[in-house]
Design an enzyme around this catalytic site. Structure first.
Site, PDB file in Angstrom:
ATOM      1  CE  LYS A 119      -5.928 -15.393  -4.251  1.00  0.00           C
ATOM      2  NZ  LYS A 119      -5.548 -15.068  -2.964  1.00  0.00           N
ATOM      3  CE  LYS A 179     -10.291  -7.033 -10.500  1.00  0.00           C
ATOM      4  NZ  LYS A 179     -10.729  -7.858  -9.606  1.00  0.00           N
ATOM      5  CE  LYS A 196       2.235  -7.657  -7.793  1.00  0.00           C
ATOM      6  NZ  LYS A 196       3.755  -7.544  -7.912  1.00  0.00           N
TER       7      LYS A 196
END
Ligand code: TRP
Length: 355
Positions: free
Chosen positions: A122, A205, A208
């Site tokens: 991240k 995957k 969003k």
């Protein structure tokens, strides 16, 4: 029996899990997590939390965060989380999470956090610029779980390392203070078949943040959109195999079959037994009908709930009240064990109740 097991109702464990308020949820969230939460609430005392404190470890727009928090609450309720049977609330409404996180900050070693792979992913290349909150994210997660002395934590593979850290923190606390305070919570890793991939690329995957809305089915998509997205989903020209071995290397085919099996609650083998030898032209319309049948009632209920945000807020308030009732005495116990000079446990409970 120690104090940590004494509070758990006989025959049941206590589940805690968290979900980020990241706005509209999609089929991947539903089949990967939410559906399991719904199933588990019958067997465990279940506490489900919308983790807005975790959300602000990266920058958020305040109005959007509020909106996303309600949207996630609506998705969970519409998907079948019972607010009578389970506890559903937002993390920031129960200050004990933050309080325990501080205590755990003082128990956790830098070296343990430095091993966390999610932070590395991240934070990316510009690590110096990441927030300290993002770095200590897993400590807050440990606090979430142990504020309730939860025994079981349903999480995806990607959170397994954080749960191992939670166990290390619980163990370290118990050993530093020479008291068996916290249980070592067990992961409940969701099955591999529920890993839902993008409809445009079977190698990534469903997400969003994918730029193409056609890559995912949102829980709020109406039946026409669901049909259209499945019709457009990427496939290969071959017929479906009759056995699992025949899916090897066929990422898109595997994904669509996996979605069908998960929605129909059957095994991939059973789907292949029925559809083996037939082409996607036959399979896609059946999959689309199934997806619409399962998902459109959830979308309808979500839309209804979102038109009544006050109802969502009052459900979350009731949830926070129930969560606080469990968290307060546990934090009072922690304060006492750590050696904070303060009011007696009973007085502290009262103080916290009164404001
Ligand atoms: N980190 C989890 C995720 O991104 C969310 C989360 C926060 C969580 N606190 C938790 C999950 C406690 C399980 C238990 O998916």
């Amino acid at each position: 029996m120690n104090s940590s097991t004494a509070q758990i109702p006989a025959g049941k464990g206590r589940i805690f899990s968290g979900i980020q308020p990241t706005g509209n949820l999609h089929l991947g969230n539903y089949l990967g997590a939410i559906r399991n939460w719904v199933a588990l609430q019958h067997d465990f005392e279940s506490i489900y939390c919308i983790v807005d404190l975790h959300a602000i470890t990266v920058q958020q727009d305040p109005a959007q965060l509020r909106k996303s928090t309600r949207e996630v609450a609506a998705s969970l309720i519409a998907s079948g989380i019972s607010t009578e049977q389970s506890i559903l609330f937002t993390q920031s409404c129960v200050p004990q999470h933050s309080e325990l996180a501080w205590v755990f900050n003082c128990v956790t070693r830098l070296g343990w956090l430095n091993r966390m792979t999610q932070f590395k992913e991240k934070a990316g290349k510009n690590r110096e610029n990441a927030s300290v909150g993002l770095y200590s994210y897993p400590i807050l997660m440990a606090a979430d779980i142990l504020t309730y002395k939860a025994t079981h934590v349903p999480v995806g593979e990607d959170q397994k390392q954080h749960l191992e850290l939670t166990r290390d923190i619980a163990q370290a606390f118990n050993s530093i203070y020479k008291k068996d305070v916290f249980p070592l919570p067990k992961p409940q890793i969701f099955g591999a078949a529920t890993r839902v991939m993008s409809l445009r690329d079977g190698g990534v995957k469903m997400s969003k943040s994918d730029v193409s809305d056609n890559s995912r089915i949102n829980l709020t998509d109406n039946p026409d959109i669901i049909m259209q997205k499945i019709r457009k989903a990427k496939t290969d020209p071959d017929a479906l195999p009759s056995e699992i071995a025949g899916l090897s290397g066929r990422l898109e085919a595997s994904n669509l079959i996996g979605i069908y099996a998960a929605l129909a609650d059957c095994r991939v083998e059973d789907v292949l037994f029925d559809f083996g030898g037939r082409g996607f032209g036959d399979f896609k319309p059946v999959l689309a009908d199934l997806a619409v049948a399962k998902l459109s009632p959830i979308g309808d209920e979500m839309r209804y709930l979102l038109k009544n945000p006050d109802d969502i807020d009052s459900i979350l308030t009731r949830g926070a009240e129930k969560a606080s009732n469990i968290a307060r005495p546990i934090l009072a116990e922690v304060r006492d064990i750590v050696g904070f000079l303060g009011l007696s446990t009973d007085q502290m409970i009262k103080l916290n109740q009164d404001h």
